[in-house]
Design a protein around this motif. Structure first.
Motif, PDB file in Angstrom:
ATOM      1  N   ASP A 153       4.321   8.738  13.106  1.00 60.52           N
ATOM      2  CA  ASP A 153       5.954   9.271  13.116  1.00 60.52           C
ATOM      3  C   ASP A 153       6.396  10.557  12.679  1.00 60.52           C
ATOM      4  OD1 ASP A 153       5.136   8.823  10.727  1.00 60.52           O
ATOM      5  OD2 ASP A 153       6.001   7.068  10.279  1.00 60.52           O
ATOM      6  N   ALA A 203      14.738   3.079   3.081  1.00 62.39           N
ATOM      7  CA  ALA A 203      13.232   3.709   3.686  1.00 62.39           C
ATOM      8  C   ALA A 203      13.556   4.722   4.670  1.00 62.39           C
ATOM      9  CB  ALA A 203      12.392   2.688   3.986  1.00 62.39           C
ATOM     10  N   ARG A 210      -2.692   4.979   7.399  1.00 67.64           N
ATOM     11  CA  ARG A 210      -1.252   4.069   6.969  1.00 67.64           C
ATOM     12  C   ARG A 210      -1.619   2.783   6.493  1.00 67.64           C
ATOM     13  NH1 ARG A 210       3.392   6.724   8.750  1.00 67.64           N
ATOM     14  NH2 ARG A 210       2.917   8.977   8.888  1.00 67.64           N
ATOM     15  N   PRO A 211      -1.410   2.315   5.362  1.00 66.19           N
ATOM     16  CA  PRO A 211      -1.787   0.789   4.914  1.00 66.19           C
ATOM     17  C   PRO A 211      -1.066   0.065   5.724  1.00 66.19           C
ATOM     18  CG  PRO A 211      -1.064   2.462   2.904  1.00 66.19           C
ATOM     19  CD  PRO A 211      -0.856   3.220   4.018  1.00 66.19           C
ATOM     20  N   GLU A 212       0.205   0.226   6.108  1.00 65.72           N
ATOM     21  CA  GLU A 212       1.090  -0.647   6.851  1.00 65.72           C
ATOM     22  C   GLU A 212       0.768  -0.838   8.200  1.00 65.72           C
ATOM     23  OE1 GLU A 212       1.966   2.429   6.158  1.00 65.72           O
ATOM     24  OE2 GLU A 212       3.417   3.344   7.767  1.00 65.72           O
ATOM     25  N   LEU A 213      -0.191   0.246   8.784  1.00 67.03           N
ATOM     26  CA  LEU A 213      -0.595   0.060  10.113  1.00 67.03           C
ATOM     27  C   LEU A 213      -2.174  -0.359  10.544  1.00 67.03           C
ATOM     28  CD1 LEU A 213       1.174   3.068  11.651  1.00 67.03           C
ATOM     29  CD2 LEU A 213       1.934   0.751  11.947  1.00 67.03           C
TER      30      LEU A 213
END
Ligand code: UTP
Length: 296
Positions: free
Chosen positions: A35, A86, A274-277
């Motif tokens: 991103d 965010a 990326r921990p969220e992905l």
């Protein structure tokens, strides 16, 4: 006394032909990995090394790069209204302090050496970093910080180097090396894109350099080299023996995002960081590769 490293030159005037048609109307350096545009990774890496002054070498069609580091008043106001915390933080992270970024036009892409020479007034008499935003380095310590530390040790030019397969030496700037302690290697010579049979080693330079202002003297001759371009490598070679010159085997993994395959690999590698992905991406890769429909 070794002067502190405060300045970075980021050449972004290339045409990005390997990414056409994506780069027809937008700069290659604005292509995102996950991103964030490529250029933002470089700026963040430089700031992590204590660098706070930036010079972009630009050409036509590159104005979005400068906009990217500016304040986006309307967008900020809307996000604030909607309480999107965010997103606001992401926006602010992409802003640079006032007065920290300048641009210089290269007009015609005559080569990387010519691009760096265009920054001569910005560089004046200080050491400076050169960063090619196409190269992304995934590492624990930012690559430019590793180079800045090596420069603080040696006081000279330091280039980030990595081993490449011998059959690929004709794609890179290659080192002829002297003393080698496994981390820092003494540079005895530099050759741009040598054929494998005449390459002095398989240590190649990646797009991260710390250079001394003395480089402007050989650069100013604007001699054409490989590909009829003014090569940075040729001007650097003329400094060997006059100033300390080392290659640094940096810790980390480089992705050549100027190349389509390298760019795809970077999306996956940076996405997995990326921990969220990461969990969903890993799951997708496993199941997708297992599907018989994927061509071999
Ligand atoms: P590349 O060799 O990747 O060239 O330049 P390019 O034009 O960007 O991409 P392709 O090969 O056509 O796809 C390496 C870096 O040097 C900059 C580019 O912007 C890129 O960051 N560069 C190159 C300049 O700024 N000026 C030049 O004259 C040449």
């Amino acid at each position: 006394m070794i002067k502190p490293l405060r300045k970075a030159v980021l050449p972004v005037a290339g045409l990005g032909t390997r990414f056409l048609p994506a780069t027809k109307a937008i700069a290659k350096e604005m292509l995102p990995v996950v991103d964030k545009p490529l250029i933002q990774y470089s700026i963040e890496e430089a700031r992590a090394a204590g660098i706070d002054q930036f010079c972009l070498i630009t050409g036509r069609g590159k104005t979005a790069i400068v906009e990217h580091f500016d304040v986006a008043y309307e967008l900020e106001a809307i996000l604030r209204q909607r309480d999107k915390k965010a997103e606001l933080a992401a926006l602010r992270d992409s802003q640079l302090p006032p007065g920290s970024i300048v641009t210089v036009r290269q007009q015609e892409p005559m080569g990387l050496g010519h691009a760096v020479w265009c920054a001569r007034a910005f560089i004046a008499d200080e050491p400076f970093a050169v960063m090619l935003p196409d190269d992304l380095v995934l590492s624990d310590t930012p690559c430019m910080k590793q180079l800045a530390d090596a420069h603080a040790e040696t006081g000279g030019c330091v280039v980030a180097v990595t081993e490449v397969p011998r059959e690929q030496t004709n794609r890179y700037g290659i080192l002829d090396i002297g003393a080698d302690d496994g981390r820092l290697v003494e540079v005895r010579g530099l050759v741009e894109k040598p054929k494998p049979e005449v390459a002095p080693s398989n240590l190649s330079i990646i797009g991260r350099y710390v250079l001394l202002p003395e480089l402007m003297e050989p650069l100013a001759r604007l001699e054409r080299g490989a590909g009829n371009e003014v090569q940075l490598t040729d001007a650097m070679a003329r400094l060997i023996g006059r100033v300390p010159f080392h290659g640094l085997r940096y810790e980390g993994r480089r992705f050549d995002c100027g190349d389509r395959l390298g760019f795809l690999e970077a999306q996956i590698a940076f996405g997995l960081r990326r921990p969220e992905l990461a969990p969903a991406l890993r799951g997708f890769l496993k199941s997708y590769l297992a599907e018989s429909a994927v061509p071999a």
